[in-house]
Design a protein around this motif. Structure first.
Motif, PDB file in Angstrom:
ATOM      1  N   MET A  40     -30.371 -34.415  28.398  1.00 24.03           N
ATOM      2  CA  MET A  40     -28.949 -34.108  28.601  1.00 24.03           C
ATOM      3  C   MET A  40     -28.148 -35.356  28.951  1.00 24.03           C
ATOM      4  N   ALA A 329     -20.971 -28.253  36.306  1.00 27.02           N
ATOM      5  CA  ALA A 329     -21.680 -27.525  35.261  1.00 27.02           C
ATOM      6  C   ALA A 329     -21.107 -26.123  35.114  1.00 27.02           C
ATOM      7  N   LEU A 336     -27.033 -20.757  28.757  1.00 27.61           N
ATOM      8  CA  LEU A 336     -26.404 -22.017  28.347  1.00 27.61           C
ATOM      9  C   LEU A 336     -25.819 -22.732  29.563  1.00 27.61           C
ATOM     10  N   VAL A 337     -26.136 -24.008  29.677  1.00 26.89           N
ATOM     11  CA  VAL A 337     -25.559 -24.863  30.720  1.00 26.89           C
ATOM     12  C   VAL A 337     -24.862 -26.029  30.033  1.00 26.89           C
ATOM     13  N   ILE A 338     -23.611 -26.243  30.379  1.00 28.36           N
ATOM     14  CA  ILE A 338     -22.852 -27.399  29.897  1.00 28.36           C
ATOM     15  C   ILE A 338     -22.389 -28.182  31.115  1.00 28.36           C
ATOM     16  N   GLU A 339     -22.745 -29.468  31.157  1.00 23.10           N
ATOM     17  CA  GLU A 339     -22.442 -30.260  32.357  1.00 23.10           C
ATOM     18  C   GLU A 339     -21.843 -31.603  31.982  1.00 23.10           C
ATOM     19  N   ALA A 387     -25.799 -30.599  27.327  1.00 21.81           N
ATOM     20  CA  ALA A 387     -25.891 -29.145  27.202  1.00 21.81           C
ATOM     21  C   ALA A 387     -27.354 -28.757  27.051  1.00 21.81           C
ATOM     22  N   TYR A 389     -29.726 -25.116  26.176  1.00 24.98           N
ATOM     23  CA  TYR A 389     -29.737 -23.713  25.808  1.00 24.98           C
ATOM     24  C   TYR A 389     -31.187 -23.224  25.744  1.00 24.98           C
ATOM     25  N   ARG A 398     -31.989 -29.304  24.306  1.00 30.00           N
ATOM     26  CA  ARG A 398     -30.978 -30.093  25.021  1.00 30.00           C
ATOM     27  C   ARG A 398     -30.396 -31.165  24.111  1.00 30.00           C
ATOM     28  N   GLY A 400     -27.097 -34.542  24.417  1.00 29.76           N
ATOM     29  CA  GLY A 400     -26.114 -35.190  25.281  1.00 29.76           C
ATOM     30  C   GLY A 400     -25.501 -36.413  24.639  1.00 29.76           C
TER      31      GLY A 400
END
Length: 501
Positions: A40, A329, A336-339, A387, A389, A398, A400
């Motif tokens: 990421m 984040a 889903l994580v978006i940071e 990101a 998922y 992942r 980035g």
């Protein structure tokens, strides 16, 4: 001209030792300590699902249940080259050779492009966390956040600035974290979690420096009675120094999470000074075997005496920067994580570098110069977004992207750290296996380019170089300034194996 008359020239040449004694790099902070985070692009200050948060935000370990372990390594493969843009090939003329003939000898002066020697670096990482109840966690991290590796060919144009430098700093980081919101809620689950952490940082560092010393001016001064070596490299001496240092520091962090909505984090790592103590081995060129040069100085009246030792103690102090990192984040979309993270590095304390030689305190002293070398580094940044998922089979994918600045000003740029503004692209994957274990892989491609210019400025009516690193110390010395563009492509592959008990 006898050896005694050569002392002032030798003293000036030896002054070039100080710039190369920098066993460090600017933009020399590393963040690739966890394969999940690498995938990421290092965006994990706000995340809370991986023991690597010990490096990025130790306050977040309160969100890790039970006991977690993680062990891994990052394989770093840089590919660097130097494209010279010097426009003048300098020569010594009227040189006498051993066979009695005379001629010209080409002197390297930033006109020959070259690639760095192949290298592979393997910084490790180790994490362990344990949560007591729901609110208190303890963690321990081991990583190498400050590092540098440069290895130019022995005969390249900038060999009097640097040949090789390696720096490793091992940080031992025990931390204690408390979820204040959970502590107040007791056994109930609060609608948000707010954690704080504090840790001790013990930093052990080891460094290696290797560079050539320039005796070409002395060779020409002696040419009236000593034949000039045919190969220019035969005129070089070598200085190789190894040293170690230890420093204490601390870090502190906060973490906020509203489950399934948003999380945020911030970490502060305090600066520290590393005093390196080591031993320097000094080799003179084979053609010149006189160990002592001394006596009357130049006609102006300055008297200088210098002894060139084969070995001496050396010390220098290095200023590691204050580090800040912060991130947010989004957790709204299931799986889903978006940071997005921002890293800031305060190098403003790195104003100069000074090397002290132990032989200067002996009787008689060696009188090797200890004049400090200006550095004047500034703030630096790294901005990243990543990101992750997770699919239904628990495979996490992942990716980035990031941009990194450079703290090195044009005036002090040199090939000890051929830095530049960087572009980062990453991807990764991870998955549980055998129930309690997990593997993660992360790959990063980094690209940057910097330039050591031949720009000049007007000083007292004279045009002088803006950047004097490697410049001639007098008219009888033609050191290569290694002016040109420095390009690096770095491939990083991180592997982490984790377990939960």
């Amino acid at each position: 001209m006898g050896a005694r008359r050569l002392a002032p020239f030798a003293a000036l040449l030896l002054g070039l030792l100080a710039p190369g004694e920098e066993a460090r790099a600017g933009g020399f902070v590393l963040y690739e300590f966890g394969a999940g985070a690498t995938g990421m692009c290092g965006a994990q200050t706000a995340g809370a699902d991986d023991p690597a948060v010990l490096f990025f935000n130790p306050a977040a370990i309160t969100r890790l249940e039970r006991t977690r372990l993680a062990l891994g390594v990052s394989l770093i493969k840089p590919v660097s080259d130097y494209a010279a843009n010097g426009d003048e090939v300098k020569t010594w003329s009227g040189i006498k050779y051993a066979d009695g003939t005379t001629g010209d000898v080409i002197v390297s002066d930033g006109t020959h492009s070259v690639d760095q020697e192949p290298a592979l670096f393997t910084p490790p990482h180790l994490y362990a966390t344990h949560r007591f109840g729901k609110a208190v966690s303890f963690g321990f991290g081991l990583f190498t956040p400050y590092g540098l590796g440069v290895n130019w060919p022995r005969t390249w144009d900038g060999r009097y600035i640097i040949k090789q430098v390696n720096l490793e700093t091992f940080t031992f980081n025990p931390v204690l974290a408390v979820d204040l919101a959970q502590l107040l809620a007791g056994q109930e689950d609060p609608f948000l979690h707010f954690s704080v952490a504090v840790g001790y940082m013990g930093n052990y560092s080891r460094a290696l420096l290797d560079k050539n010393t320039d005796w070409r001016g002395l060779a020409k001064q002696m040419n009236s009675f000593e034949p000039y070596p045919v190969n220019e490299a035969d005129l070089d001496g070598i200085v190789r120094m190894e040293g170690t240092g230890w420093a204490n520091s601390f870090n502190a962090a906060v973490h906020l999470e509203i489950p399934k909505l948003i999380s945020a984090g911030f970490q502060y790592r305090h600066h520290f000074e590393l005093k390196y103590d080591g031993t320097a081995e000094m080799e003179m060129p084979d053609w010149f075997t006189q160990p002592t040069m001394g006596g009357a100085g130049p006609a102006k009246g300055a008297a200088t005496s210098m002894i060139w030792p084969k070995e001496t103690d050396g010390t220098t102090t290095m200023y590691m920067p204050t580090l800040y990192n912060m991130g947010v984040a989004l957790l709204v979309i299931p799986n889903l994580v978006i940071e997005a993270d921002l890293f800031l590095e305060d190098y403003t304390s790195y104003e100069e570098l000074k090397l002290e030689w132990g032989c200067n305190d002996e009787s008689p002293p060696c009188n090797i110069p200890e004049d400090p070398t200006p550095k004047d580094w500034t703030w630096n940044y790294q901005a990243v977004i990543g990101a992750a998922y997770t699919l239904q089979n628990d495979l996490t994918l992942r990716l980035g992207f990031g941009r990194v600045g450079s703290p090195v000003p044009e005036e002090t740029y040199d090939p000890v750290l051929p830095d530049g503004e960087r572009t980062l692209v990453t991807l990764g994957a991870g998955m549980p296996f055998l129930g309690m274990f997990r593997w993660d892989l992360g790959y990063m491609f980094a690209y940057w380019q910097g330039e050591k210019t031949g720009a000049t400025k007007l000083v007292d009516g004279k045009e002088v170089p803006v950047n004097d690193a490697g410049a001639p110390s007098n008219t009888n010395v033609l050191n290569g300034r290694a002016i040109g563009k420095y390009t690096t492509m770095s491939h990083i592959l991180a592997l982490t194996i984790g377990a939960e008990f």
